[in-house]
Structure formats: C-alpha cells, structure tokens
Design a protein around this motif. Structure first.
Motif, short mmCIF file in Angstrom:
data_model
loop_
_atom_site.label_atom_id
_atom_site.label_comp_id
_atom_site.label_asym_id
_atom_site.label_seq_id
_atom_site.Cartn_x
_atom_site.Cartn_y
_atom_site.Cartn_z
N GLU B 113 0.69 -1.37 0.06
CA GLU B 113 0.13 -0.02 -0.04
C GLU B 113 0.81 1.06 -0.11
O GLU B 113 0.61 2.19 -0.70
N ASN B 114 1.94 1.26 0.85
CA ASN B 114 2.89 2.32 0.94
C ASN B 114 3.51 2.49 -0.68
O ASN B 114 3.57 3.70 -1.22
N VAL B 115 3.87 1.60 -1.34
CA VAL B 115 4.49 1.58 -2.58
C VAL B 115 3.34 2.15 -3.47
O VAL B 115 3.65 2.81 -4.66
N ALA B 116 2.02 1.82 -3.35
CA ALA B 116 1.07 2.24 -4.19
C ALA B 116 0.56 3.71 -4.06
O ALA B 116 -0.07 4.23 -5.19
N VAL B 117 0.99 4.33 -3.15
CA VAL B 117 0.54 5.68 -2.60
C VAL B 117 0.79 6.76 -4.02
O VAL B 117 -0.15 7.43 -4.19
N PRO B 118 2.07 6.65 -4.50
CA PRO B 118 2.16 7.78 -5.47
C PRO B 118 1.09 7.38 -6.87
O PRO B 118 0.76 8.46 -7.45
N LEU B 119 0.86 6.13 -7.11
CA LEU B 119 -0.09 5.95 -8.04
C LEU B 119 -1.53 6.30 -7.91
O LEU B 119 -2.18 6.85 -8.45
N LEU B 120 -1.79 6.19 -6.51
CA LEU B 120 -3.22 6.61 -6.04
C LEU B 120 -3.37 8.12 -5.90
O LEU B 120 -4.19 8.74 -6.50
N ILE B 121 -2.02 8.76 -5.76
CA ILE B 121 -2.26 10.37 -5.73
C ILE B 121 -2.38 10.78 -7.44
O ILE B 121 -3.01 11.55 -7.85
N GLN B 122 -1.95 9.71 -8.29
CA GLN B 122 -2.01 9.90 -9.62
C GLN B 122 -3.46 9.59 -10.03
O GLN B 122 -3.63 9.20 -11.17
N LYS B 123 -4.33 9.19 -9.16
CA LYS B 123 -5.58 8.66 -9.45
C LYS B 123 -5.72 7.56 -10.29
O LYS B 123 -6.73 7.18 -10.93
N ALA B 124 -4.75 6.39 -9.98
CA ALA B 124 -4.71 5.18 -10.40
C ALA B 124 -5.85 4.56 -9.58
O ALA B 124 -6.10 4.74 -8.44
N ALA B 125 -6.53 3.44 -10.39
CA ALA B 125 -7.48 2.58 -9.46
C ALA B 125 -6.62 1.83 -8.48
O ALA B 125 -5.49 1.16 -8.68
N ARG B 126 -7.36 1.43 -7.25
CA ARG B 126 -6.71 0.77 -6.33
C ARG B 126 -6.07 -0.62 -6.44
O ARG B 126 -5.10 -0.83 -6.43
N PRO B 127 -6.74 -1.34 -7.31
CA PRO B 127 -6.26 -2.86 -7.64
C PRO B 127 -4.98 -2.69 -8.35
O PRO B 127 -4.23 -3.36 -8.25
N GLU B 128 -5.35 -1.68 -9.51
CA GLU B 128 -4.08 -1.61 -10.29
C GLU B 128 -2.80 -1.19 -9.71
O GLU B 128 -1.88 -1.58 -9.80
N ALA B 129 -3.06 -0.02 -8.88
CA ALA B 129 -1.89 0.60 -8.14
C ALA B 129 -1.32 -0.57 -7.32
O ALA B 129 0.00 -0.73 -7.29
N LEU B 130 -2.27 -1.42 -6.37
CA LEU B 130 -1.51 -2.44 -5.75
C LEU B 130 -0.81 -3.57 -6.43
O LEU B 130 0.33 -3.97 -6.10
N HIS B 131 -1.28 -3.77 -7.67
CA HIS B 131 -0.89 -4.93 -8.63
C HIS B 131 0.63 -4.27 -8.95
O HIS B 131 1.90 -5.04 -8.80
N ARG B 132 0.70 -3.19 -9.54
CA ARG B 132 2.01 -2.32 -9.82
C ARG B 132 2.77 -2.28 -8.56
O ARG B 132 4.26 -2.35 -8.80
#
Lengths: 376, 242
Positions: B113-132
C-alpha cells in the motif's frame, strides 16, 4: 486517496477512539438534553393536547393554558353564533383539593366537560367506562392521579373521595400525556364541576370550538376574536403561547440551552484538538504525500473525509446511546423525553459544523505546510 | 548496462544562479549563494559537503518543494521556478521520486500500500496500483513482504520499500536525501547498488545527498557544496573504467 485517509484514521486507534468518544459524548449530550427539553415543553402544553380540540376561546389577556381567567357563561352562545363555527362547548378548569378516605389531601386539576358530548375527553381509557361520569357523583382520573394519590391500591375504579366536602366516585381511569406540573387531573361533567367548586361569579374557563368542514381554523379563530372580543387561539397557537410563556418565565430554556451549548463546545474542543494533534503527528507523512504530488486539495479531501467519517460514526453511536437512555428512563412517563427528527437534523448540522471546524484547523496547517519538511 | 553521463548533452536538471535565504533583517541567513549545477541523464550525482552547507535546501529547490529567491531551475526543460504551485505539484508527482533519510513510510499501510501511494495520488485505480506496487516490491527483493507493515520490516527493508515507492511511478528524476544514514554498512551498500542501477538507466538521473563516504564510489560525479556554494565537481572513477 480516500482509502489512505481512512486507513490513517483507523490505524491510529487511540486517537480515533478519543475522537469518536468526544463526538459521541457531544451528540449524546445534545440529543439527550434536547429531547428532555422538548419533552418538558410537550408536557407544559399537555392540557391542550390531551383535550384535542381545534379552537380555544378565553380571556384575551391569557398567557398560558394553566392560567385560568374565567369568562362570562354567555361566551358559549356568542362563540356558537360566529359564522363558520360548527360547535362550541364550555370547559371548566380549576385547582381544587381532594381528600382521600385515609385523610390525605392532594391538589388536583378539576376538568369539567360538557355533559351531552363529553368533548375534550381523553381518547384512551385504562379502566372503567369514561361515559359513566354522567352518573351521580362520578369522576374519572388520569393515570398520573392514580400514581400521585397513592397508587392503584389506594385509588382505583370505585374509590370514593371528597372534593370540597362533596362526594366523588371514580368510574374510570384515563390515559393522558403527563403534565409539566404533574398535578392529578379529575374529569367530570361541566355542571358537576361547578357544583364542586366554591361559588364564584364567573366559572367558565374556556369555550372549546370546532370550525365547520371546509372553513380554515385560522379564519374561524380570527372571526371569533373579531366578533366576540375574546381571546381565540388554534390549539397549535395556544400550545406555542404556553411553551413560549414557560420559556420566558422559567429558567428551563437557559438551563437546557447552556447544557446543549456546553455539549457543543466540549465536542468541538475535543474533536478540534484531537484532530489537530492527529494532523500534527502525521505532518511528515502529509509532507511526504505533498512532495509525492498530492495537492493541497487532495489533502483537504483526506482530512474532511476523516473528520466526517468519525463525525458520522459518533453521530450514530451518540444518537443510539441517547435513544437507549430515553427508552430506559422515559418508559412509563418517568422522564420527559421526546426525540424529534427536527432535533436530530439540528444535531447533525451542529456535528457537521464541529467536524468542519476541526478539519479546517488541520487543513489550514496542511495548506501552509512546506513539503520540504520531509528533508529536515 | 551503463549509460554514461555526457556533459555535452542537454542537462536533465539545469540550475543557474540559485539564491535562497531564510529569515529577515539581522537574522537573515543566505543558505544558497548563487548555485550553478547540471545533472545529466544516466548519472548518479552525489551532493556532499559539510552540515549546514545547503545540500538539503538545494535538493528541495530542485524538487520544487521550496521556493527560491533568485535564479532558474529547469527540470527536463520545464522551468520549475516559474511554474504555478499546482502545476509544479502535478509535474513533481509525474516526474520525480523521493527517498528520505527517515523513509517516511505511512505506518498504518502495508509495504504494498505504501508503494502504491504515488499511483493513488495520480488517481490510479486501487487494484491496479496495488498490482504495480507488488511488481515493484518484487524488483527490490521484497515480494514476500508486500503485506507487512513497516514496523515489521528492518531498516534496510523499509528503505527498499521507500525506493520501490519512489520508482513505482517510473520517475525520470530520483531525489534521495541521506538514503543510507539510518542504515548499517551492508544495508547501505545494497541500497546504493539499487540506486546506481536506477541511475544508470539512460532516461533517468539520480541525485543523492550524503555524508557517508563509504558510498561515494557509487556516484558518477560528486558536487561539493560548502557554505552555500559549489566549491568543486569531480568525476568519480568507476571500477572497470579507464
């Protein structure tokens, strides 16, 4: 980022619980005190609502329902003659002392209803037959009279007591809304009521009336005022007049208002301070988010979401606890407790104000936050 | 595969005449006194110097998270110092990654989840952000720690999570402030190996502020910042190069 905001909120369990407790306490206090206050106001006008008639006519200088200012007996006919009035009946209302067979005295409110219609009679009867008050010396009591005068073992259907040295026999127990003063109410016919009380020149307390179908009650009330010179009020007007008198002439409004304000301030102080602390302790994390590209708007949304999430949870829990309190204490009319949707809406608005205030302090802090803090 | 930094190509980061002061009147302190600096694609630039010399201030200015008083900073051709604050924030989120001395991981979020934060800030979908994010954690060797909270990771692992977070958005400029200061020697070396690998990518560059002389050999160039001025830039001789 909503997900991150909520995880941050729930993750710091101690602060979340403190916030929740603060807001729950504030909501519970406001709802509980507000409901008791409104319950008392409902009680203060129960003499009106218990009789359930649309128009009350009396002396124009009347301040509230319990303040009886007798008018001439001719008032009944004068009201009946006003166009748009379907019927008008006399009502006696006055204080008297009842003497039980065990020697105890109790102050009671004697209510005399017009005998041919019994208009103004309570809708629900718990024991006996209300119509039996037409029998000689017969009276009916409200259930609070039973409670105040010694309980169901002392006072019940068939009990005999004295009113001004005259015999009164209980033939019915009626269910009514408790009154503000909780003085027992004794119902009888109008004619018998004026025989119970000492001789006075004027005995008519009120004329109760109803407009004809299709004629607005406000219009008929206005006509009665205009054509008779008497004070005429719709039941709603008279209720508000009574409530207004109680608020002006007792400390109830101030006392309850102070407690409600206190709940609001305490809630705001606890929530504001805890929320601010929560933000300050996470300042580096927020700075990191800002450095990573989160705009102030995004951070503001996160803060607002956190504030409103904990706020609405506190609202639900607070109302639940206040309702439980009301359910447990107001059962059987022990405590005035009337929870209305208007009160709940007001509390929701107050709570949203608390949350917005708390969030704003944090948002201002974050708006001024230089993300460079993360490098220090 | 090393993409050698080349001083003749246009600079990825170009700073000219940077001046920054703090305070006012008698208490005013000028921390940066006319800094000129270029950072090129495919290089890892070390920013060294004494404490209070202005390294972190310069880093913050290059990152666009601190307003400068004078001078110009261009990052990938974008004039950062004249960019409105909102656009600068967006640009930063899309172009830069950050690694901090104290990691600055959100303690209530898992590593993924920490790693996904920059993607979430860029409004990526959560499942996609967590996958990446999980893919990125695999790349830094922490695929099996994706669901761990930071408190359950060692310092070195936390810094690797921070690196994964900095890289997940595929930033072209990686800004690191004392990335090994909170780590022991071996962990610090591992982190720097990872950063050097990133820095050698031909379309990226890395700036590292450090005091740690044990990691100097990981840099391509080293700029020495003393008393608000760059007093020297030296190219570091790499193992296996002439």
């Amino acid at each position: 980022m909503s997900y991150v905001a909520l995880k941050m909120l729930f993750g710091d369990r101690a602060k979340y619980l403190m916030l929740l407790c603060g807001l729950t306490f504030a909501v519970m206090l406001i709802v509980q005190q507000g409901s008791i206050f409104w319950g008392l106001m409902i009680w203060s006008q129960s003499s009106i609502s218990n009789l359930n008639v649309p128009i009350w006519v009396t002396d124009p200088g009347i301040a509230q329902v319990e303040e009886v200012k007798p008018i001439a007996d001719t008032a009944v006919d004068r009201v009946r003659s006003v166009p748009g009035v379907e019927w008008a009946v006399p009502l006696y209302k006055g204080l008297l002392r009842a003497r039980l067979t065990n020697g105890e005295y109790h102050q009671i409110t004697l209510t005399g209803l017009e005998s041919s219609t019994l208009i103004g009679r309570p809708a629900e009867v718990l024991g006996g037959r209300f119509e039996d008050i037409l029998q000689p010396d017969a009276v009916a009591l409200d259930q609070w009279a039973v409670e105040r005068m010694g309980g169901p073992t002392v006072v019940k259907v068939g009990t005999i007591f004295e009113l001004n040295d005259k015999l009164a026999r209980v033939v019915a127990i009626a269910k009514t809304q408790k009154s503000f003063t909780n003085v027992p109410v004794v119902y009888t016919t109008y004619e018998r009521a004026i025989r119970y009380v000492p001789r006075e020149r004027r005995t008519l307390a009120y004329v109760l009336a109803k407009p004809k179908d299709g004629v607005p009650v406000e219009e008929v009330t206005r006509r009665i005022r205009q054509e008779t010179g008497l004070g005429a009020f719709t039941d709603e007007e008279f209720s508000w007049k009574t409530i207004s008198w109680v608020l002006k002439n007792t400390g109830i409004g101030t006392n309850f208002g102070t407690t409600i304000l206190l709940g609001f301030i305490v809630g705001m102080a606890i929530a504001g301070q805890t929320f601010y602390l929560f933000t300050v302790e996470n300042l580096r994390q927020f700075g990191a988010l800002k450095a990573m590209g989160a705009s102030t708007l995004t951070l503001a949304w996160m803060i607002l979401l956190q504030a409103f999430t904990v706020g609405l949870t506190g609202y639900g829990v607070g109302i639940g606890l206040a309702t439980l309190f009301g359910f447990l204490t107001a059962r059987g009319g022990g405590l005035p407790f009337v929870e209305t949707w208007q009160l709940l809406l007001l509390v929701l608005i107050a709570l949203l104000a608390i949350c917005t205030f708390s969030a704003l302090i944090s948002i201002i802090k974050l708006a001024r936050l230089e993300p460079a803090i993360v490098f220090r | 595969m090393k993409a050698m930094s080349d001083d003749t190509q246009p600079a990825a980061v170009r700073a000219r005449g940077i001046v920054k002061s703090f305070g006012t009147g008698d208490t005013q302190v000028t921390v940066l006194k006319g800094i000129d600096l270029d950072v090129y694609l495919g290089e890892l630039l070390l920013l060294v110097g004494e404490s209070g010399g202005g390294k972190t201030t310069l880093l913050s200015a290059i990152a666009g998270i601190l307003d400068i008083d004078e001078g110009d900073i261009d990052v990938f051709g974008v004039p950062l110092s004249t960019l409105p604050a909102g656009k600068r924030t967006t640009f930063r989120g899309q172009t830069m990654g950050f690694i901090y001395q104290q990691f600055n991981l959100l303690p209530v979020l898992t590593a993924a989840e920490n790693v996904a934060v920059p993607l979430l800030i860029q409004k990526a979908a959560r499942p996609e952000a967590l996958h990446r994010a999980r893919i990125m954690l695999d790349r830094v060797g922490l695929g099996d720690r994706a669901e761990f909270l930071p408190k359950n990771l060692s310092g070195g692992q936390q810094q690797r999570v921070a690196i994964a977070r900095a890289l997940v958005n595929e930033p072209r400029l990686l800004i690191c402030d004392e990335p090994t200061a909170a780590l022991d020697g071996p962990n610090g070396q591992k982190i720097m190996e990872l950063l050097r690998e990133v820095g050698r990518s031909p379309d990226r560059c890395v700036i590292v502020v450090t005091h740690d002389s044990r990691i100097f050999h990981f840099g391509d160039r080293m700029a020495n910042l003393t008393d608000g001025r760059i007093v020297g830039i030296e190219r570091i001789k790499q193992e296996g190069t002439a």
